[in-house]
Every structure is written in C-alpha cells, then in structure tokens.
Design a protein around this motif. Structure first.
Motif, mmCIF file in Angstrom:
data_model
loop_
_atom_site.group_PDB
_atom_site.id
_atom_site.type_symbol
_atom_site.label_atom_id
_atom_site.label_comp_id
_atom_site.label_asym_id
_atom_site.label_seq_id
_atom_site.Cartn_x
_atom_site.Cartn_y
_atom_site.Cartn_z
ATOM 1 N N ASN A 7 7.732 4.158 -0.881
ATOM 2 C CA ASN A 7 6.497 3.823 -1.606
ATOM 3 C C ASN A 7 5.411 4.878 -1.321
ATOM 4 O O ASN A 7 4.317 4.568 -0.856
ATOM 5 N N ILE A 8 5.750 6.124 -1.609
ATOM 6 C CA ILE A 8 4.882 7.266 -1.310
ATOM 7 C C ILE A 8 3.974 7.576 -2.493
ATOM 8 O O ILE A 8 4.400 7.558 -3.644
ATOM 9 N N ASP A 9 2.729 7.883 -2.182
ATOM 10 C CA ASP A 9 1.752 8.337 -3.177
ATOM 11 C C ASP A 9 1.819 9.870 -3.231
ATOM 12 O O ASP A 9 1.355 10.539 -2.300
ATOM 13 N N PRO A 10 2.387 10.437 -4.305
ATOM 14 C CA PRO A 10 2.491 11.898 -4.383
ATOM 15 C C PRO A 10 1.144 12.618 -4.300
ATOM 16 O O PRO A 10 1.069 13.708 -3.743
ATOM 17 N N SER A 11 0.089 11.993 -4.804
ATOM 18 C CA SER A 11 -1.222 12.660 -4.807
ATOM 19 C C SER A 11 -1.795 12.832 -3.400
ATOM 20 O O SER A 11 -2.701 13.640 -3.195
ATOM 21 N N LYS A 12 -1.259 12.094 -2.426
ATOM 22 C CA LYS A 12 -1.716 12.205 -1.038
ATOM 23 C C LYS A 12 -0.671 12.896 -0.160
ATOM 24 O O LYS A 12 -0.771 12.866 1.062
ATOM 25 N N SER A 13 0.332 13.489 -0.799
ATOM 26 C CA SER A 13 1.466 14.046 -0.063
ATOM 27 C C SER A 13 1.591 15.550 -0.262
ATOM 28 O O SER A 13 1.006 16.119 -1.187
ATOM 29 N N TRP A 14 2.375 16.157 0.624
ATOM 30 C CA TRP A 14 2.531 17.610 0.667
ATOM 31 C C TRP A 14 3.999 17.979 0.821
ATOM 32 O O TRP A 14 4.780 17.202 1.359
ATOM 33 N N MET A 15 4.328 19.189 0.401
ATOM 34 C CA MET A 15 5.643 19.783 0.643
ATOM 35 C C MET A 15 5.411 21.100 1.350
ATOM 36 O O MET A 15 4.586 21.914 0.918
ATOM 37 N N VAL A 16 6.097 21.316 2.472
ATOM 38 C CA VAL A 16 6.041 22.593 3.172
ATOM 39 C C VAL A 16 7.426 23.218 3.080
ATOM 40 O O VAL A 16 8.415 22.638 3.538
ATOM 41 N N GLY A 17 7.485 24.392 2.443
ATOM 42 C CA GLY A 17 8.763 25.076 2.262
ATOM 43 C C GLY A 17 8.603 26.574 2.378
ATOM 44 O O GLY A 17 7.481 27.091 2.311
ATOM 45 N N ASP A 18 9.721 27.248 2.530
ATOM 46 C CA ASP A 18 9.667 28.709 2.671
ATOM 47 C C ASP A 18 10.188 29.437 1.441
ATOM 48 O O ASP A 18 10.288 30.660 1.444
ATOM 49 N N MET A 41 0.830 -1.191 0.000
ATOM 50 C CA MET A 41 0.000 0.000 0.000
ATOM 51 C C MET A 41 0.873 1.253 0.000
ATOM 52 O O MET A 41 1.845 1.344 0.737
ATOM 53 N N LYS A 42 0.493 2.207 -0.816
ATOM 54 C CA LYS A 42 1.253 3.460 -0.883
ATOM 55 C C LYS A 42 1.016 4.294 0.375
ATOM 56 O O LYS A 42 -0.061 4.274 0.951
ATOM 57 N N GLN A 43 2.054 5.030 0.750
ATOM 58 C CA GLN A 43 1.989 5.858 1.952
ATOM 59 C C GLN A 43 1.842 7.326 1.582
ATOM 60 O O GLN A 43 2.152 7.724 0.465
ATOM 61 N N LYS A 44 1.412 8.112 2.560
ATOM 62 C CA LYS A 44 1.361 9.557 2.363
ATOM 63 C C LYS A 44 2.475 10.184 3.199
ATOM 64 O O LYS A 44 2.869 9.643 4.236
ATOM 65 N N ALA A 45 2.971 11.323 2.714
ATOM 66 C CA ALA A 45 4.102 11.958 3.391
ATOM 67 C C ALA A 45 3.962 13.472 3.376
ATOM 68 O O ALA A 45 3.271 14.037 2.529
ATOM 69 N N VAL A 46 4.635 14.098 4.318
ATOM 70 C CA VAL A 46 4.844 15.533 4.278
ATOM 71 C C VAL A 46 6.348 15.732 4.162
ATOM 72 O O VAL A 46 7.121 15.277 5.018
ATOM 73 N N PHE A 47 6.742 16.357 3.050
ATOM 74 C CA PHE A 47 8.139 16.726 2.829
ATOM 75 C C PHE A 47 8.331 18.099 3.453
ATOM 76 O O PHE A 47 7.487 18.987 3.311
ATOM 77 N N LEU A 48 9.434 18.264 4.156
ATOM 78 C CA LEU A 48 9.670 19.488 4.918
ATOM 79 C C LEU A 48 11.022 20.087 4.565
ATOM 80 O O LEU A 48 12.053 19.406 4.661
#
Length: 170
Positions: free
Chosen positions: A115-126, A1-8
């Motif tokens: 095994n990250i699903d990009p469609s369920k993931s986020w990037m938080v950046g400045d 199963m694909k995972q969701k992530a927050v890239f920081l």
C-alpha cells in the motif's frame, strides 16, 4: 494509510558493481555506508524494497540458492532492515519479462502489496533503466554512480548521498 518507500537497485547501489554477475557471497561487498543509509531511511519511516534484475538466472550462470545467499548476507550486514527483495530472473537473450527493469512490474507488485504512495516514494538506481521503471509508476528517481553530469535530473555519488537528498524533501 499509504506508506512511503525507497526502492533500491542492488548491484552498484547496495553492493559494489563488479562488471560481472555477483552471485558468490564472498564477492558480495557492500558499498560504503549502506547500512547507515538504510538505517537512516528506516528511522524516517521509509519501507526499504530491493528491486533487482538477475538475468544470470535465465542464463544459468548461477542458482537461486547462490543469489539468495547474497541477499542473506545483505540482510545480515544491514540488521535485517530490508522489507522485501524482488528480483527478475529473466534476460532478453533468453526470455522476455515485464518484471525486468526498465519494466515496472516489480515496483507495481510492491506498491500493491505494501500500500505504497508513489508520490512519497523514491527509486535509487545506478542505471537509466532503473529511472525508467520508477517513472512508469510515478516514483521519483535518483541516479547514483559515476555518470557524466546531467545524465539524469537527480544524480548523486552513492546511496548515502541519495539518502541525504531524500531526507531533505520532507
């Protein structure tokens, strides 16, 4: 199963942006409510992955050991909650790199490894380069920090506010 992530992104998101390279643990000060925001994201099933440009390494302004001491302090202050830390040691004045944001190689490596699903993931950046890297791998971006209104599609003051936005998209 694909995972969701927050890239920081690191500087300006997780720790205070000093306007200069942050490589000494005593200068590595967490932004307000970072441990709480990360804990909330983790409780909601997100992997937490730091992706940071560290061009001071290529410029020989600091060592990997100094950078890693800051990352260790980050993990200690956040109860070892971060799943991975990727860094790009290059700087355009010294060396080219596909990893350095706005390049997306750090994100691509994490997506493959975890095994990250990009469609369920986020990037938080400045920085806009963080948003560009996210866009290249189809991850939604949130720009944080003191930017003029409408600099980017989704903007928030800090990681805590970005976390509220992420969690509202269930």
């Amino acid at each position: 199963m694909k995972q969701k992530a927050v890239f920081l992104d690191r500087d300006g998101v997780l720790n205070v942006e000093r306007g200069d390279y942050t490589y000494l643990p005593e200068d590595f000060i967490l932004e307000e409510k970072v441990p709480e925001a990360l804990a909330l994201l983790k409780e909601n099933g997100f992997l937490l992955i730091v992706v940071t440009n560290q061009g001071g390494l290529a410029k020989e302004l600091f060592t990997r050991a100094q950078m890693q001491a800051c990352h260790q302090k980050l993990q200690q202050n956040c109860r070892d909650i971060i799943d991975a830390i990727y860094y790009a040691p290059s700087h355009p004045a010294v060396s080219a790199s596909l990893a350095r944001k706005p390049g997306s190689l750090m994100l691509e490596k994490a997506i493959a490894k975890f095994n990250i699903d990009p469609s369920k993931s986020w990037m938080v950046g400045d920085q806009l380069r963080d948003m560009q890297a996210a866009g290249k791998v189809h991850v939604k971006g949130i720009l944080v920090g003191p930017h003029p209104p409408e600099t980017y599609l989704q903007q928030r003051t800090n990681l805590w506010d970005a976390t509220q936005l992420i969690l509202s998209h269930k």
